[in-house]
Design an enzyme around this catalytic site. Structure first.
Site, PDB file in Angstrom:
ATOM      1  N   ASN A 166      -2.188  12.912  -4.391  1.00  0.00           N
ATOM      2  CA  ASN A 166      -3.306  13.363  -5.223  1.00  0.00           C
ATOM      3  C   ASN A 166      -3.756  14.765  -4.861  1.00  0.00           C
ATOM      4  OD1 ASN A 166      -3.611  11.123  -6.925  1.00  0.00           O
ATOM      5  ND2 ASN A 166      -4.858  10.027  -5.422  1.00  0.00           N
ATOM      6  N   ASP A 212       0.847  -1.192   0.000  1.00  0.00           N
ATOM      7  CA  ASP A 212       0.000   0.000   0.000  1.00  0.00           C
ATOM      8  C   ASP A 212       0.883   1.242   0.000  1.00  0.00           C
ATOM      9  OD1 ASP A 212      -3.048   0.871   0.615  1.00  0.00           O
ATOM     10  OD2 ASP A 212      -1.682   2.225   1.658  1.00  0.00           O
ATOM     11  N   GLU A 221      -4.766   2.316  -4.275  1.00  0.00           N
ATOM     12  CA  GLU A 221      -3.307   2.369  -4.185  1.00  0.00           C
ATOM     13  C   GLU A 221      -2.749   1.101  -3.552  1.00  0.00           C
ATOM     14  OE1 GLU A 221      -4.718   4.746  -0.482  1.00  0.00           O
ATOM     15  OE2 GLU A 221      -5.421   4.339  -2.508  1.00  0.00           O
ATOM     16  N   ASP A 247      -1.569   9.065 -10.843  1.00  0.00           N
ATOM     17  CA  ASP A 247      -1.586   7.949 -11.801  1.00  0.00           C
ATOM     18  C   ASP A 247      -0.173   7.560 -12.226  1.00  0.00           C
ATOM     19  OD1 ASP A 247      -4.326   7.887 -11.676  1.00  0.00           O
ATOM     20  OD2 ASP A 247      -4.655   8.890 -13.604  1.00  0.00           O
ATOM     21  N   HIS A 268      -4.463  14.262  -9.525  1.00  0.00           N
ATOM     22  CA  HIS A 268      -4.660  12.847  -9.844  1.00  0.00           C
ATOM     23  C   HIS A 268      -3.808  12.353 -11.026  1.00  0.00           C
ATOM     24  CE1 HIS A 268      -7.863  11.847  -6.987  1.00  0.00           C
ATOM     25  NE2 HIS A 268      -8.218  13.113  -7.112  1.00  0.00           N
TER      26      HIS A 268
END
Length: 283
Positions: A141, A133, A176, A150, A146
């Site tokens: 973000n 994680d 994530e 990505d 965002h």
């Protein structure tokens, strides 16, 4: 014309597909599937590029595949079937893969993990599961947007693919959250592999406007050797619990879960001993 070279990897893939299909359709009665009870049934087609009748004959003889019916396909013969197969391959890929990262998705991950658990139970060979994680990903973000987030997800995916073995599975199972299924290795070796991935990913830098930054992840690691019954959900829960411990200990680290084989066997042995005492002494 020189003879085509045999590709052992392609042959192994073919045999794995046929074996898996036989087990799924026939279960414990695989031999029964070879018989024609009423002359009817369903033909199943799977295109294997590069496979010809000569190589198929050799494989069939060696592995007892005489009940499979080969049908040669090329662009000149039945081109519409080849087109259908390409469409099926594309749809199958989309069904089993995450569109952003190209890794396996959760559905594919759970299917493979279930098979690995069964393999470990039958062979007593270990399988390890790592749940990863990203640390503070929400801040990435929120701070950089965002699209930048990505790029972080795709970067971790590339590092996973570069460091896993061909027969391991890397998957994106949540926003994530990622998973790595490591076949045939114990906790020590798995910890080395995940540690190498963490070190390599931590060195990746990302550019957002005038800022350069890096990201780490935390990981929970669980191992299973087939000594006791274990479901996919239980295996994932073990790795998840270790992941939460890694987060609580400061992130950017790997924590290993206790071996379920040892814990369950110890608990069961204790219970048996208690029952014996109760029977013998009335307590």
């Amino acid at each position: 014309m020189p003879a085509k070279k045999t590709d052992p990897g392609r042959d192994a893939h073919l045999l794995a597909d046929l074996t898996a299909l036989r087990q799924v359709l026939c279960g414990e009665h695989a031999d029964v599937c070879r018989e024609w009870d009423d002359g009817g049934g369903l033909g199943l087609f799977r295109l294997f590029p590069g496979l010809d009748l000569k190589r198929w004959a050799a494989l069939s003889e060696k592995h007892g595949l005489h009940h499979w019916l080969p049908l040669p396909l090329d662009d000149g013969a039945l081109p519409h079937l080849a087109l259908y197969q390409q469409t099926l391959d594309r749809l199958a890929y989309q069904t089993d893969h995450d569109p952003l990262t190209g890794l396996a998705n959760r559905r594919s991950f759970e299917r493979v993990l279930d098979l690995e658990i069964e393999r470990a139970r039958r062979s007593r060979m270990p399988v390890c599961l790592a749940i990863l994680d990203l640390d503070d990903f929400k801040a990435v973000n929120d701070t950089h947007g965002h699209p930048c987030g990505d790029e972080v997800l795709k970067a971790l995916s590339r590092v996973l693919l570069e460091n896993k073995r061909r027969y391991d599975l890397a998957a994106r199972i949540g926003g994530e959250e990622f998973a790595l299924v490591l076949s045939g290795v114990g906790l020590v070796k798995a910890s080395e592999i995940v540690g190498r991935i963490l070190a390599q990913f931590s060195e990746v830098t990302f550019q957002a406007q005038d800022t350069t930054f890096s990201v780490t992840f935390s990981a929970g690691l669980a191992s299973y050797r087939g000594g006791v019954l274990l479901s996919v959900a239980e295996f994932v829960a073990l790795a998840d619990k270790a992941l939460y411990q890694a987060k609580g200990q400061g992130k950017n680290r790997i924590v290993s879960a206790p071996l379920p084989d040892v814990d369950k066997v110890t608990t069961e042995a204790t219970q048996v001993h208690a029952n014996e005492k109760k029977f013998l002494f009335g307590k």
